[in-house]
Design a protein around this motif. Structure first.
Motif, PDB file in Angstrom:
ATOM      1  N   ILE A   1      29.651 -14.699 -49.300  1.00 16.07           N
ATOM      2  CA  ILE A   1      30.738 -14.260 -48.421  1.00 16.07           C
ATOM      3  C   ILE A   1      30.364 -12.957 -47.731  1.00 16.07           C
ATOM      4  O   ILE A   1      30.439 -12.816 -46.512  1.00 16.07           O
ATOM      5  CB  ILE A   1      32.054 -14.054 -49.218  1.00 16.07           C
ATOM      6  N   VAL A   2      29.941 -12.003 -48.561  1.00 15.74           N
ATOM      7  CA  VAL A   2      29.688 -10.657 -48.070  1.00 15.74           C
ATOM      8  C   VAL A   2      28.597 -10.645 -47.002  1.00 15.74           C
ATOM      9  O   VAL A   2      28.738 -10.006 -45.964  1.00 15.74           O
ATOM     10  CB  VAL A   2      29.305  -9.748 -49.259  1.00 15.74           C
TER      11      VAL A   2
ATOM     12  N   ARG B   1      42.726 -14.491 -53.483  1.00 13.59           N
ATOM     13  CA  ARG B   1      42.549 -13.830 -52.178  1.00 13.59           C
ATOM     14  C   ARG B   1      43.592 -14.299 -51.184  1.00 13.59           C
ATOM     15  O   ARG B   1      44.214 -13.508 -50.476  1.00 13.59           O
ATOM     16  CB  ARG B   1      41.150 -14.123 -51.614  1.00 13.59           C
TER      17      ARG B   1
ATOM     18  N   ILE C   1      35.636 -10.493 -53.037  1.00 14.17           N
ATOM     19  CA  ILE C   1      34.705 -11.350 -52.304  1.00 14.17           C
ATOM     20  C   ILE C   1      33.263 -11.073 -52.735  1.00 14.17           C
ATOM     21  O   ILE C   1      32.327 -11.576 -52.151  1.00 14.17           O
ATOM     22  CB  ILE C   1      34.846 -11.213 -50.768  1.00 14.17           C
ATOM     23  N   ASP C   2      33.121 -10.253 -53.762  1.00 15.06           N
ATOM     24  CA  ASP C   2      31.798 -10.031 -54.341  1.00 15.06           C
ATOM     25  C   ASP C   2      32.013  -9.692 -55.809  1.00 15.06           C
ATOM     26  O   ASP C   2      33.134  -9.334 -56.208  1.00 15.06           O
ATOM     27  CB  ASP C   2      31.083  -8.882 -53.595  1.00 15.06           C
TER      28      ASP C   2
ATOM     29  N   LYS D   1      36.132 -18.051 -46.007  1.00 14.94           N
ATOM     30  CA  LYS D   1      35.971 -17.936 -47.459  1.00 14.94           C
ATOM     31  C   LYS D   1      36.650 -16.666 -47.966  1.00 14.94           C
ATOM     32  O   LYS D   1      37.335 -16.678 -48.984  1.00 14.94           O
ATOM     33  CB  LYS D   1      34.483 -17.918 -47.835  1.00 14.94           C
ATOM     34  N   ALA D   2      36.445 -15.547 -47.240  1.00 14.36           N
ATOM     35  CA  ALA D   2      37.059 -14.275 -47.634  1.00 14.36           C
ATOM     36  C   ALA D   2      38.578 -14.390 -47.632  1.00 14.36           C
ATOM     37  O   ALA D   2      39.262 -13.826 -48.484  1.00 14.36           O
ATOM     38  CB  ALA D   2      36.606 -13.163 -46.691  1.00 14.36           C
ATOM     39  N   MET D   3      39.114 -15.145 -46.664  1.00 16.42           N
ATOM     40  CA  MET D   3      40.564 -15.312 -46.577  1.00 16.42           C
ATOM     41  C   MET D   3      41.117 -16.118 -47.740  1.00 16.42           C
ATOM     42  O   MET D   3      42.324 -16.163 -47.959  1.00 16.42           O
ATOM     43  CB  MET D   3      40.926 -16.025 -45.265  1.00 16.42           C
ATOM     44  N   GLY D   4      40.222 -16.770 -48.472  1.00 16.55           N
ATOM     45  CA  GLY D   4      40.671 -17.514 -49.640  1.00 16.55           C
ATOM     46  C   GLY D   4      40.786 -19.004 -49.401  1.00 16.55           C
ATOM     47  O   GLY D   4      41.443 -19.714 -50.150  1.00 16.55           O
ATOM     48  N   ILE D   5      40.154 -19.452 -48.312  1.00 21.42           N
ATOM     49  CA  ILE D   5      40.160 -20.892 -48.054  1.00 21.42           C
ATOM     50  C   ILE D   5      38.980 -21.501 -48.794  1.00 21.42           C
ATOM     51  O   ILE D   5      37.868 -20.979 -48.723  1.00 21.42           O
ATOM     52  CB  ILE D   5      40.091 -21.161 -46.536  1.00 21.42           C
TER      53      ILE D   5
ATOM     54  N   ALA E   1      39.376 -17.687 -54.910  1.00 17.76           N
ATOM     55  CA  ALA E   1      39.855 -18.036 -53.565  1.00 17.76           C
ATOM     56  C   ALA E   1      41.385 -18.033 -53.486  1.00 17.76           C
ATOM     57  O   ALA E   1      41.963 -17.382 -52.609  1.00 17.76           O
ATOM     58  CB  ALA E   1      39.268 -19.362 -53.111  1.00 17.76           C
TER      59      ALA E   1
ATOM     60  N   LEU F   1      33.807 -16.376 -57.658  1.00 19.88           N
ATOM     61  CA  LEU F   1      34.343 -16.144 -56.310  1.00 19.88           C
ATOM     62  C   LEU F   1      35.168 -17.335 -55.833  1.00 19.88           C
ATOM     63  O   LEU F   1      36.186 -17.173 -55.165  1.00 19.88           O
ATOM     64  CB  LEU F   1      33.201 -15.861 -55.331  1.00 19.88           C
ATOM     65  N   GLU F   2      34.715 -18.551 -56.176  1.00 19.36           N
ATOM     66  CA  GLU F   2      35.453 -19.741 -55.770  1.00 19.36           C
ATOM     67  C   GLU F   2      36.773 -19.830 -56.537  1.00 19.36           C
ATOM     68  O   GLU F   2      37.804 -20.190 -55.973  1.00 19.36           O
ATOM     69  CB  GLU F   2      34.582 -20.991 -55.963  1.00 19.36           C
TER      70      GLU F   2
END
Ligand SMILES: Nc1ncnc2c1ncn2[C@@H]1O[C@H](COP(=O)(O)OP(=O)(O)O)[C@@H](O)[C@H]1O
Ligand SMILES: [Mg+2]
Lengths: 430, 228
Positions: free
Chosen positions: A423-424, B86, B59-60, A329-333, B83, B79-80
């Motif tokens: 995510i965090v 990011r 991411i937050d 998720k953090a990677m942007g997927i 994506a 956040l979505e």
């Protein structure tokens, strides 16, 4: 492109958790096998029911035969006098059919008639059937597959044999009717009825046998005579209907139009209806419907179990991989791509379960079919039979689809879990 | 040369919990990262470093204030929704590497590219190049469990770099490594910053890091205490 990698991730994760995968696959494949075997049992039951309907019928009313021929008017109009819409020249008609179609093994004429039966003191009404006993026996014996090794219900056949051998006017009576008349085998009784001209007529008969019908209302009025007895009572040479016996039930729909066109040639004004057995088999259809509901419920329960088991696996899988999910998720997927990974896991489990399930199904079918489990008599019957599971291949695509659908759905379910993961928090999850 | 702002936080606050027990993780922070910067966020554990990286990296979400990345106002984006931002603009390096365990080094690095719709051959050569560059050519087809911590962190750096992000965010990347390996990793990041002008923000209280970097931002109790 992306999908290939997701498929790889899914398959490797399944391999990594091989124990859990195995358990899930076992549960799902057991579900598959259960449904397939239930389907095979259903096919077996329906087949037995179908053949019973045709060759013996239920509640001793006689089999329907594969095809019945009646006058068209008999279906739409009320008779003004007995046998008004009976089939005249039925010998010629039977010969025509027998000679024209190789698939017709026998023709069986029947008369349906009503009247009073008396012992000289008391009289009671009857619903009679006039038959050619040797032909009825032929019909009963036409089919001998599922019931081959069972304790055959030879009683009814024996009764018809006695009727055949009895002097001119033998009768078979229902047990309660015999009781009401105080009649035993050998008693002499009198049938009274109306002739085709409207006159009252009577025929002396001798009781050749007494039959116990499982349905009480039928038993009270049950009476079978030879066709000639009924004809002499009504002063006619007509019959009510002609049954055709084929060498295989599956030929019914093929023979139907051929016979219809043969006996309904233009210029032949008689006008016959040619009716296949399944339009005459109310009992068959009602039992089939009832069984379908029962089997349907079984199916729903099995699918639910499979779904819950797969969903449990998927959710455990997401719980164990929270950090991985967080990282992706953090990677942007996107969440949808991530849940796709689990969807493929579900798909794989489904596919593996089908393969393993097929194997289970074949093994269990083999065992059951060779074990000769004796089953209690089916509804309306008095003889036991041996349990068989039919292949039921026509069910398998549907069962497979259901299975794949439920395991894949359980994979899709992870989307809701994945969406909710912060995510965090998941990045440092252990 | 005009410095280009890569990421910016303006008056940003972040709270955890509510009422009496509410913790202020970040307190009205203003912060900018410029292209080519190598910034270290230093401070004690619990001072707010990670929180700041999370907000910089989208991411937050902050509770107050505005955030920007590459000129895009991300303040009101979910956040979505962020994506793709990011995927496009940010590379993360984590304390415990966070590689996908069932994928090889090559596949881990390849992963973000697969979601960017880049053609197969380009992906292959790019991943190859970067793994060679980071000295991982021998480990390409190894799984994370077959690699040392330092190697895993190199793979993680390769994964962060492979999309050519405008910003690399590294949260305590040396914390799980011995000091020698930690120094190698920091040196690698410094080298990438100097040679390729890659922008790095790194959170750490590890002396291995602090000794090597000049631009240090000290954080204490959710506030920027001093710049150097
Ligand atoms: N998920 C969370 N829930 C509650 N408090 C948190 C959470 N994450 C961080 N905090 C608190 O926010 C403050 C800053 O944390 P963090 O940014 O992780 O600090 P650092 O990275 O400098 O150690 C700390 O007081 C910490 O306890
Ligand atoms: Mg931290």
């Amino acid at each position: 492109m992306n999908h290939i990698k997701l498929v790889i991730i899914a398959s490797r994760n399944l391999k990594r958790n091989s124990r859990r995968t195995l358990i899930t696959v076992l549960v799902s494949s057991a579900g598959f096998a259960a449904l397939a075997i239930v389907g095979g049992y259903m096919d077996f039951t329906f087949f037995g029911l179908q053949e019973m309907t045709i060759c013996r019928g239920f509640s001793s009313s006689g089999g329907t035969g594969h095809i019945q021929i009646v006058r068209k008017e008999a279906l739409t109009k009320e008779e003004q006098y007995p046998m008004e819409f009976g089939i005249a020249d039925n010998d010629i008609l039977q010969e025509t059919i027998n000679n024209s179609n190789k698939d017709v093994k026998a023709t069986v004429p029947r008369i349906e008639f009503t009247g009073l039966i008396s012992n000289g003191e008391r009289a009671t009404s009857f619903l009679g059937m006039g038959v050619k006993p040797e032909k009825e026996i032929k019909l009963m014996n036409y089919w001998d597959d599922v019931y081959k090794n069972s304790k055959k219900n030879v009683f009814q056949e024996e009764m018809y044999k006695r009727l055949a051998m009895s002097p001119q006017n033998g009768v078979l009576l229902g047990e309660s009717m015999a009781k009401a008349l105080g009649a035993t085998v050998g008693s002499t009784l009198m049938l009274m009825g109306t002739t085709v001209d409207g006159a009252v007529n009577a025929v002396d008969v001798t009781v050749a046998g007494i039959i116990n019908n499982s349905m009480k209302t039928v038993d009270r009025y049950y009476l079978v005579t030879k066709i000639e007895t009924a004809q002499s009572l009504m002063q006619t040479d007509k019959v009510s209907k002609i049954l055709l016996v084929l060498d295989n039930t599956c030929k019914t729909d093929g023979v139907l139009p051929a016979v219809a066109s043969k006996i309904n040639r233009p210029g032949n004004n008689a006008g016959y209806s040619v009716i296949p057995w399944y339009q005459l088999a109310e009992y068959y259809h009602s039992v089939k419907d009832a069984y379908r509901i029962i089997f349907g419920f079984t199916g729903i329960i099995v699918v639910l179990i499979v779904f819950l088991s797969a969903a449990n696996t998927m959710l455990m899988s997401t719980m164990e991989r929270v950090r991985e999910i967080g990282t992706l998720k953090a990677m942007g997927i996107s969440n949808r791509w991530i849940s796709m990974m689990f969807l493929y896991e579900g798909l794989f489990i489904g596919v593996m379960s089908i393969v393993v399930g097929l194997l289970f199904k074949e093994i269990f079918t083999l065992i059951i079919n060779n074990a000769n489990f004796e089953m209690p008599p089916p509804p309306g019957m008095s003889s036991t039979y041996f349990l068989k599971i039919y292949p039921a291949f026509h069910f398998l695509p549907w069962i497979s689809l259901l299975l794949i659908f439920s395991t894949t759905c359980s994979g899709f379910l992870t989307l809701f879990k994945i969406r909710k993961l912060s995510i965090v928090n998941s990045l440092t999850h252990v | 040369m005009i410095e280009k702002v890569v990421a910016k936080l303006a008056g940003v606050s972040k709270y955890y919990g509510t009422g009496e027990g509410r913790i202020t993780a970040l307190d009205r922070v203003d912060f900018e990262v410029n292209k080519g910067d190598f910034v270290v966020l230093a401070g004690l554990s619990g001072s707010g470093k990670s929180t700041m990286l999370h907000l910089l990296g989208c991411i937050d979400k902050q509770d107050e204030g505005e955030s920007y990345i590459d000129g895009i106002d991300t303040t009101r984006m979910s956040l979505e929704q962020l994506a793709p931002v990011r995927l496009e603009k940010i590379g993360f390096v984590f304390q415990s590497f966070n590689l996908v365990p069932v994928l090889t080094a090559f596949e881990n690095v390849e992963l973000p590219l697969l979601f960017k719709g880049i053609d197969k051959n380009t992906i292959k050569s790019r991943v190859n190049d970067i793994l060679h560059e980071l000295g991982l050519q021998e480990r390409m087809h190894h799984f994370p469990r077959e690699m040392s911590g330092g190697q895993q962190q190199r793979v993680a750096i390769a994964r962060a770099l492979v999309t050519n992000p405008i910003l690399i965010l590294a949260d305590e990347p040396t914390a799980n490594l011995d000091s020698k390996t930690g120094a190698d990793i920091v040196n690698l990041l410094i080298e990438l910053n100097q040679k390729k002008n890659i922008t790095v923000v790194l959170a750490s209280h590890d002396s291995v890091v602090l000794d090597r970097i000049k631009h240090i931002v000290n954080i204490r109790d959710g506030k920027i205490n001093s710049h150097s």
